[in-house]
Scaffold this active site. Structure first.
Site, short mmCIF file in Angstrom:
data_model
loop_
_atom_site.label_atom_id
_atom_site.label_comp_id
_atom_site.label_asym_id
_atom_site.label_seq_id
_atom_site.Cartn_x
_atom_site.Cartn_y
_atom_site.Cartn_z
N HIS A 147 39.45 38.31 44.97
CA HIS A 147 40.63 37.80 44.28
C HIS A 147 40.98 38.77 43.15
O HIS A 147 40.16 39.04 42.27
CB HIS A 147 40.33 36.42 43.72
CG HIS A 147 41.45 35.85 42.90
ND1 HIS A 147 42.69 35.58 43.42
CD2 HIS A 147 41.51 35.50 41.59
CE1 HIS A 147 43.46 35.08 42.47
NE2 HIS A 147 42.78 35.04 41.35
N LYS A 168 47.30 38.60 35.73
CA LYS A 168 47.10 39.79 36.58
C LYS A 168 48.40 40.22 37.26
O LYS A 168 48.78 41.39 37.21
CB LYS A 168 46.03 39.49 37.64
CG LYS A 168 44.66 39.14 37.08
CD LYS A 168 43.62 38.94 38.17
CE LYS A 168 43.94 37.78 39.08
NZ LYS A 168 43.90 36.48 38.39
N ASP A 186 46.83 39.20 44.59
CA ASP A 186 46.13 37.94 44.86
C ASP A 186 44.86 38.15 45.69
O ASP A 186 43.77 37.76 45.27
CB ASP A 186 47.04 36.93 45.55
CG ASP A 186 46.39 35.55 45.59
OD1 ASP A 186 45.90 35.10 44.53
OD2 ASP A 186 46.34 34.94 46.66
N ARG A 252 34.48 48.60 20.77
CA ARG A 252 35.56 49.26 20.03
C ARG A 252 35.50 50.78 20.15
O ARG A 252 36.47 51.46 19.82
CB ARG A 252 35.48 48.86 18.56
CG ARG A 252 35.65 47.35 18.34
CD ARG A 252 35.67 46.98 16.88
NE ARG A 252 36.80 47.57 16.18
CZ ARG A 252 37.07 47.37 14.89
NH1 ARG A 252 36.27 46.60 14.18
NH2 ARG A 252 38.10 47.94 14.31
#
Length: 317
Positions: A147, A168, A186, A252
């Site tokens: 998916h 998405k 999908d 970071r």
């Protein structure tokens, strides 16, 4: 990483091979539903010479100019024996003859007795073998369905994963508008075509389609043109979208390199936290460019770390 289901490539028959390559069929009434169970082929020169040990009868048997010439120089009795050795195995899917060469009558007669398909191609032997190998490797490659969304961004295949509703497809839509290409939305069918190499494509039913909540199903090729889609793409980066959490310390600097395992292949992976105001399409574009730099041997985070360490050492001195 979303839903994942794994399976092997489909089983095909000699008839499927005929349709794929438009082979000429030489033996009438041959059994065409013989299964092809692997991607390997065999050129049976040793068998024709009389060496029977280790003969892989379950493989496609490919005859080129060398094998046909060798067969034709045999005595008639040897030709009958050789043809019988080659055609008698019920596991053999077919014999394929290249270069549009004439198939010896004895070989046709014996193959007809065993109802073994003999197919003929116009292609040269090496070219034919290469095309067959690619087709069979693709067919029998380990396969899984995930998916997610697969996009081509600056030549980098990026698999975007995340929970349903995280954004998405909307991110993919923005990327398409910015000139990048959609591969699958999908559901992504992923095949490991060779060691450490994954290719993704869309299930046939969902080709070029994009689902946007509130708008419904969109056809990316109809809306944005043929340049907005592509059939398949090598997967080189996985970006996982998740809802922003204040209690999580997100990376970071980018010094820690993470991977995710799909089938037997480790793919570089990035987790992107999602919250209002973050332009995910731009971030993914930069991630694609940064991945290209890493593949070329440049890593900005490591360079900064090395400079900092050098500065600290100089200061200590």
């Amino acid at each position: 990483m979303g839903d994942e289901s794994q399976g092997m490539g489909k089983i095909i028959t000699t008839e499927d091979l005929i349709h794929e390559f438009r082979f000429e069929q030489i033996v009438p009434d041959a059994i065409l539903d013989r299964p092809i169970t692997g991607s390997d082929m065999n050129r049976p020169g040793l068998l024709m010479a009389g060496f029977l040990k280790f003969f892989p009868e379950e493989r496609i048997q490919l005859l080129g100019r060398t094998e046909i010439s060798f067969f034709e120089q045999m005595t008639e009795r040897k030709q009958w024996e050789c043809a019988d050795r080659l055609c008698r195995h019920p596991e053999t899917p077919c014999i394929i003859v290249s270069r549009q060469m004439e198939v010896p009558e004895i070989l046709i007669e014996v193959a007809t007795r065993y109802r073994l398909p003999i197919l003929r191609s116009r292609l040269a032997t090496t070219k034919l073998a290469g095309q067959l190998q690619r087709f069979l490797e693709h067919t029998f490659a380990p396969e899984t369905q995930m998916h997610g969304v697969l996009v081509d961004v600056y030549g980098i295949g990026i698999l975007i994963t995340g929970n349903s509703g995280i954004g998405k497809s909307e991110t993919a839509l923005e990327l398409i508008k910015r000139g990048h290409r959609l591969v699958a939305d999908d559901a992504v069918v992923i095949r490991q075509v060779e060691e450490n190499t994954l290719y993704g494509e869309s299930p046939e039913l969902l080709n070029n389609l994009l689902e946007i909540r509130g708008l419904g199903i969109l056809n990316a090729m109809t809306l944005f043109g043929a340049g907005a889609v592509r059939a398949k793409k090598k997967i080189e980066l996985v970006i996982h979208l998740e809802a922003w959490r204040d209690d999580v310390a997100y990376d970071r600097l980018g010094l820690d390199e993470h991977t995710v395992k799909i089938l037997d292949t480790e793919i570089p992976s990035i987790t992107l936290p999602v919250r209002p105001g973050r332009n995910l399409a731009v971030i993914i574009e930069v991630a694609a460019m940064n991945q290209r730099l890493k593949m070329m041997g440049y890593n900005a985070a490591k360079e900064l770390s090395e400079k900092l360490m050098a500065t600290i050492e100089n200061h200590d001195e």
